[in-house]
Scaffold this motif. Structure first.
Motif, PDB file in Angstrom:
ATOM      1  N   LYS A 215     -28.184   8.817 -33.023  1.00 35.01           N
ATOM      2  CA  LYS A 215     -29.462   9.307 -33.550  1.00 35.01           C
ATOM      3  C   LYS A 215     -30.443   9.617 -32.426  1.00 35.01           C
ATOM      4  N   GLN A 216     -30.503   8.760 -31.427  1.00 36.57           N
ATOM      5  CA  GLN A 216     -31.405   8.993 -30.298  1.00 36.57           C
ATOM      6  C   GLN A 216     -31.046  10.278 -29.563  1.00 36.57           C
ATOM      7  N   LEU A 217     -29.764  10.525 -29.421  1.00 38.44           N
ATOM      8  CA  LEU A 217     -29.313  11.730 -28.718  1.00 38.44           C
ATOM      9  C   LEU A 217     -29.541  12.981 -29.552  1.00 38.44           C
ATOM     10  N   VAL A 218     -29.295  12.877 -30.858  1.00 37.59           N
ATOM     11  CA  VAL A 218     -29.546  14.012 -31.741  1.00 37.59           C
ATOM     12  C   VAL A 218     -31.031  14.361 -31.752  1.00 37.59           C
ATOM     13  N   ALA A 219     -31.887  13.340 -31.674  1.00 40.15           N
ATOM     14  CA  ALA A 219     -33.338  13.572 -31.653  1.00 40.15           C
ATOM     15  C   ALA A 219     -33.756  14.366 -30.415  1.00 40.15           C
TER      16      ALA A 219
ATOM     17  N   MET B 123     -19.533   3.352 -45.640  1.00 36.59           N
ATOM     18  CA  MET B 123     -20.012   3.338 -44.265  1.00 36.59           C
ATOM     19  C   MET B 123     -20.327   4.759 -43.806  1.00 36.59           C
ATOM     20  N   ARG B 124     -19.427   5.685 -44.078  1.00 31.91           N
ATOM     21  CA  ARG B 124     -19.643   7.073 -43.648  1.00 31.91           C
ATOM     22  C   ARG B 124     -20.770   7.738 -44.438  1.00 31.91           C
ATOM     23  N   ASP B 125     -20.947   7.330 -45.693  1.00 33.94           N
ATOM     24  CA  ASP B 125     -22.086   7.853 -46.460  1.00 33.94           C
ATOM     25  C   ASP B 125     -23.401   7.420 -45.820  1.00 33.94           C
TER      26      ASP B 125
ATOM     27  N   ARG C  43     -26.490   9.911 -43.954  1.00 34.94           N
ATOM     28  CA  ARG C  43     -27.911   9.906 -44.302  1.00 34.94           C
ATOM     29  C   ARG C  43     -28.820   9.716 -43.090  1.00 34.94           C
ATOM     30  N   GLN C  44     -28.262   9.351 -41.960  1.00 37.73           N
ATOM     31  CA  GLN C  44     -29.065   9.094 -40.770  1.00 37.73           C
ATOM     32  C   GLN C  44     -29.375  10.350 -39.962  1.00 37.73           C
ATOM     33  N   PHE C  45     -28.732  11.473 -40.287  1.00 42.17           N
ATOM     34  CA  PHE C  45     -28.831  12.651 -39.438  1.00 42.17           C
ATOM     35  C   PHE C  45     -29.355  13.868 -40.190  1.00 42.17           C
ATOM     36  N   PRO C  46     -30.119  14.728 -39.492  1.00 46.84           N
ATOM     37  CA  PRO C  46     -30.578  15.965 -40.129  1.00 46.84           C
ATOM     38  C   PRO C  46     -29.428  16.916 -40.413  1.00 46.84           C
ATOM     39  N   ALA C  47     -28.358  16.819 -39.627  1.00 49.05           N
ATOM     40  CA  ALA C  47     -27.176  17.651 -39.844  1.00 49.05           C
ATOM     41  C   ALA C  47     -25.964  16.884 -39.344  1.00 49.05           C
TER      42      ALA C  47
ATOM     43  N   LYS D 164     -28.142  27.002 -43.019  1.00 49.61           N
ATOM     44  CA  LYS D 164     -28.253  26.960 -44.473  1.00 49.61           C
ATOM     45  C   LYS D 164     -27.275  25.992 -45.104  1.00 49.61           C
ATOM     46  N   ASP D 165     -26.540  25.248 -44.288  1.00 44.03           N
ATOM     47  CA  ASP D 165     -25.600  24.290 -44.835  1.00 44.03           C
ATOM     48  C   ASP D 165     -26.327  23.215 -45.641  1.00 44.03           C
ATOM     49  N   SER D 166     -25.646  22.699 -46.644  1.00 40.73           N
ATOM     50  CA  SER D 166     -26.292  21.704 -47.494  1.00 40.73           C
ATOM     51  C   SER D 166     -26.664  20.433 -46.747  1.00 40.73           C
ATOM     52  N   HIS D 167     -26.023  20.198 -45.597  1.00 44.47           N
ATOM     53  CA  HIS D 167     -26.343  18.994 -44.829  1.00 44.47           C
ATOM     54  C   HIS D 167     -27.220  19.319 -43.629  1.00 44.47           C
TER      55      HIS D 167
END
Length: 202
Positions: free
Chosen positions: A89-93, A109-111, A115-119, A195-198
């Motif tokens: 998450k820190q790196l994605v930010a 666990m994977r769900d 939820r922790q990431f914008p994509a 435009k992906d749903s995630h």
């Protein structure tokens, strides 16, 4: 060294370094020996060749550093993944593309990870258990089958395959380049469309 075919060669498509995005996580899940690390590193090379800022978090390497001392019980696995996810998450930010190769054996666990990431692109690195046992690059299946490792995924602990991953790579049938090209195509579509749903556009 593994070399992948160049996928983004059209002059109509900008270099990945020119695309503004809020960061992206690509999570490779699958049994030990399925080829997660090999595929992850091959994709990282291809992404960097396209100008992307990439970080790789390998589950085995994390167990020697960030998550050293944790075992393979469900509780320890949850903590292992929590720490890896926090770092990712820190790196994605920082608007990086973060490639994570870690089993994360449970769907719940994977769900939570998603939820922790914008994509996030979930990649199911799928190889039959028999193939993974035959490969056994680190000798872990041999130890698990001999009872030397408790709670080993696929032997004495479950692996719950993804129900709807963004990409599935059948590594017993596909070459590394073929599997990596599938993931690269999905990532490219996601980054170019937003435009992906995630995907959450900046």
């Amino acid at each position: 060294m593994l070399r992948l075919p160049k996928i983004l060669t059209s002059p109509c498509q900008p270099n990945l370094s020119d695309i503004h995005h809020p960061g992206l996580a690509i999570w490779f899940t699958g049994l030990s020996g399925a080829g997660k690390t090999t595929l992850c590193r091959a994709l990282a090379e291809s992404l960097r060749a396209q100008g992307a800022a990439v970080e790789v978090l390998d589950g085995d390497e994390m167990r020697r550093s960030l998550t050293a001392g944790l075992g393979y019980s469900r509780e320890d696995r949850e903590e292992n993944i929590r720490r890896i996810t926090s770092l990712a998450k820190q790196l994605v930010a920082q608007q990086k593309i973060v490639l994570v190769a870690a089993i994360a054996p449970y769907r719940a666990m994977r769900d939570r990870i998603r939820r922790q990431f914008p994509a996030l692109v979930e990649v199911y690195v799928n190889a039959p258990l028999a193939t993974c046992i035959q490969r056994d690059p680190k000798g872990l299946y041999r130890k698990a089958l001999a009872g030397e490792i408790d709670c080993f995924t696929g032997i004495s602990a479950p692996y719950e395959p993804p129900l709807a991953p963004e990409v599935q790579c059948n590594t017993a049938e596909e070459s590394v380049s073929e599997s990596a090209a599938k993931v690269m195509a999905a990532v490219t579509r996601l980054l170019h469309s937003g435009k992906d749903s995630h995907y959450v556009a900046p």
